[in-house]
Design an enzyme around this catalytic site. Sequence first.
Site, PDB file in Angstrom:
ATOM      1  N   GLN A  60       0.817  -1.216   0.000  1.00  0.00           N
ATOM      2  CA  GLN A  60       0.000   0.000   0.000  1.00  0.00           C
ATOM      3  C   GLN A  60       0.849   1.263   0.000  1.00  0.00           C
ATOM      4  O   GLN A  60       2.051   1.220   0.271  1.00  0.00           O
ATOM      5  CB  GLN A  60      -0.920   0.001   1.235  1.00  0.00           C
ATOM      6  CG  GLN A  60      -0.182  -0.205   2.557  1.00  0.00           C
ATOM      7  CD  GLN A  60      -1.025  -0.880   3.627  1.00  0.00           C
ATOM      8  OE1 GLN A  60      -2.244  -0.816   3.603  1.00  0.00           O
ATOM      9  NE2 GLN A  60      -0.375  -1.522   4.588  1.00  0.00           N
ATOM     10  N   TYR A  99      -9.570   5.201  19.768  1.00  0.00           N
ATOM     11  CA  TYR A  99      -9.633   3.928  19.042  1.00  0.00           C
ATOM     12  C   TYR A  99      -8.758   2.879  19.729  1.00  0.00           C
ATOM     13  O   TYR A  99      -9.221   1.795  20.095  1.00  0.00           O
ATOM     14  CB  TYR A  99      -9.186   4.157  17.595  1.00  0.00           C
ATOM     15  CG  TYR A  99      -9.131   2.900  16.774  1.00  0.00           C
ATOM     16  CD1 TYR A  99     -10.283   2.391  16.178  1.00  0.00           C
ATOM     17  CD2 TYR A  99      -7.937   2.202  16.615  1.00  0.00           C
ATOM     18  CE1 TYR A  99     -10.236   1.225  15.433  1.00  0.00           C
ATOM     19  CE2 TYR A  99      -7.883   1.042  15.875  1.00  0.00           C
ATOM     20  CZ  TYR A  99      -9.030   0.554  15.288  1.00  0.00           C
ATOM     21  OH  TYR A  99      -8.977  -0.611  14.565  1.00  0.00           O
ATOM     22  N   GLN A 100      -7.474   3.214  19.924  1.00  0.00           N
ATOM     23  CA  GLN A 100      -6.514   2.224  20.458  1.00  0.00           C
ATOM     24  C   GLN A 100      -6.911   1.729  21.842  1.00  0.00           C
ATOM     25  O   GLN A 100      -6.831   0.539  22.130  1.00  0.00           O
ATOM     26  CB  GLN A 100      -5.102   2.838  20.565  1.00  0.00           C
ATOM     27  CG  GLN A 100      -4.590   3.497  19.316  1.00  0.00           C
ATOM     28  CD  GLN A 100      -4.156   2.511  18.255  1.00  0.00           C
ATOM     29  OE1 GLN A 100      -4.201   1.303  18.464  1.00  0.00           O
ATOM     30  NE2 GLN A 100      -3.772   3.027  17.115  1.00  0.00           N
ATOM     31  N   ASP A 112      -6.866  -5.164  14.471  1.00  0.00           N
ATOM     32  CA  ASP A 112      -6.828  -3.721  14.216  1.00  0.00           C
ATOM     33  C   ASP A 112      -6.507  -3.538  12.738  1.00  0.00           C
ATOM     34  O   ASP A 112      -5.350  -3.575  12.343  1.00  0.00           O
ATOM     35  CB  ASP A 112      -5.745  -3.082  15.093  1.00  0.00           C
ATOM     36  CG  ASP A 112      -5.517  -1.624  14.725  1.00  0.00           C
ATOM     37  OD1 ASP A 112      -6.371  -1.040  14.043  1.00  0.00           O
ATOM     38  OD2 ASP A 112      -4.471  -1.076  15.119  1.00  0.00           O
ATOM     39  N   SER A 154      -7.262  -1.806   8.639  1.00  0.00           N
ATOM     40  CA  SER A 154      -7.787  -0.691   7.862  1.00  0.00           C
ATOM     41  C   SER A 154      -9.126  -1.155   7.265  1.00  0.00           C
ATOM     42  O   SER A 154      -9.672  -2.189   7.666  1.00  0.00           O
ATOM     43  CB  SER A 154      -6.777  -0.259   6.794  1.00  0.00           C
ATOM     44  OG  SER A 154      -6.327  -1.383   6.065  1.00  0.00           O
ATOM     45  N   ASP A 155      -9.674  -0.403   6.306  1.00  0.00           N
ATOM     46  CA  ASP A 155     -11.002  -0.735   5.782  1.00  0.00           C
ATOM     47  C   ASP A 155     -10.947  -1.977   4.876  1.00  0.00           C
ATOM     48  O   ASP A 155      -9.887  -2.304   4.336  1.00  0.00           O
ATOM     49  CB  ASP A 155     -11.552   0.469   5.009  1.00  0.00           C
ATOM     50  CG  ASP A 155     -11.678   1.678   5.910  1.00  0.00           C
ATOM     51  OD1 ASP A 155     -12.214   1.532   7.017  1.00  0.00           O
ATOM     52  OD2 ASP A 155     -11.217   2.763   5.516  1.00  0.00           O
ATOM     53  N   TYR A 188     -12.109   9.874  11.579  1.00  0.00           N
ATOM     54  CA  TYR A 188     -12.601   8.751  10.791  1.00  0.00           C
ATOM     55  C   TYR A 188     -13.912   9.163  10.102  1.00  0.00           C
ATOM     56  O   TYR A 188     -14.618  10.035  10.618  1.00  0.00           O
ATOM     57  CB  TYR A 188     -12.852   7.524  11.674  1.00  0.00           C
ATOM     58  CG  TYR A 188     -11.608   6.771  12.101  1.00  0.00           C
ATOM     59  CD1 TYR A 188     -10.366   7.036  11.530  1.00  0.00           C
ATOM     60  CD2 TYR A 188     -11.681   5.790  13.073  1.00  0.00           C
ATOM     61  CE1 TYR A 188      -9.233   6.333  11.926  1.00  0.00           C
ATOM     62  CE2 TYR A 188     -10.553   5.084  13.474  1.00  0.00           C
ATOM     63  CZ  TYR A 188      -9.332   5.367  12.900  1.00  0.00           C
ATOM     64  OH  TYR A 188      -8.227   4.671  13.298  1.00  0.00           O
TER      65      TYR A 188
HETATM   66  N1  PUT Z   1      -7.709   1.028  12.119  1.00  0.00           N
HETATM   67  C1  PUT Z   1      -8.962   1.634  11.750  1.00  0.00           C
HETATM   68  C2  PUT Z   1      -8.855   2.414  10.503  1.00  0.00           C
HETATM   69  C3  PUT Z   1     -10.179   2.845   9.959  1.00  0.00           C
HETATM   70  C4  PUT Z   1     -10.019   3.722   8.793  1.00  0.00           C
HETATM   71  N2  PUT Z   1     -11.283   4.096   8.182  1.00  0.00           N
END
Ligand code: PUT
Length: 276
Positions: A34, A64-65, A146, A148-149, A215
């Site tokens: 990426q 989030y974390q 954890d 990403s999308d 986000y």
């Molecule tokens: N780690 C979560 C990322 C979310 C991004 N949209």
Amino acid sequence: VIPGWFSVTSPMWPGEAHSLKVEKVLFQGKSEYQNIMIFQSATYGKVFVLDGVIQATERDDCAYQEMIAHLPLCSIPNPKKVLVIGGGRGGVLREVARHSSVEQIDICEIDGMVVEVSKEFFPDLAVGYEDPRAVPEGTYDAVIVDSSDPIGPSKELFEKPLFESVAMALRPGGVFCTQAESIWVHMHIIEDIISNFRQIFQGSVNYAWTTVPTYPSGVIGFMLCSTGGPAVDFRSPVRSIEDDDDNQKEALKFYNKEIHSAAFCLPSFAKKVIMH
Ligand code: PUT
């Protein structure tokens, strides 16, 4: 596009964009998986971007974390062995390491460049990698994804085969927590995950949410479930990291036991879909 601003757009949230003012681009690179960018923003500190999507900022990453780590780990009595999938920036690792009962943390991140640039630009997050409990292999009290999308390299982390592998890796009564997107823009993804979880996990299946201003929709959620065995009531934490250790209580910026229980309260429109 506003010159000097970074705008996040994606087919994952059509028709909307979220923008931050850029002070300076600090890093741009392409890994095997990426595009990676880090920039200094005017209002959220350093910002970590993968394939054009904000993954974390220094200012709101705590929401989030801390939640993705402490919601599952404070829901079981004595977590010892934890697996983190994704999470290459090290923040989840850092939060897991706050639990004194934890003896072993395994981390499984495919993108080595994410780990390397995080260590360089986000040393406060990557501190988790220094922890001697971060070593490979085993059967787990907790697994945390954890990601990403679910477009690009993380797609498989939202699919049934991964969930089945996690279920096999957990001990009876073990817990699983995974990033589960936003009730405002991704209800179809949440419904798919719930349907898979109900087939795979014998214990309870729950959705919790937190606010992360950078986000999409300012909200992100987590699916939490348990395997068969000792029942886990995620809404009522059995341990409190704040009581565990005064230093950890001071270090937490977002999580506390009240917000733990509140995170499982859903607005009516989401309740209809998620709790049916
Ligand atoms: N780690 C979560 C990322 C979310 C991004 N949209």
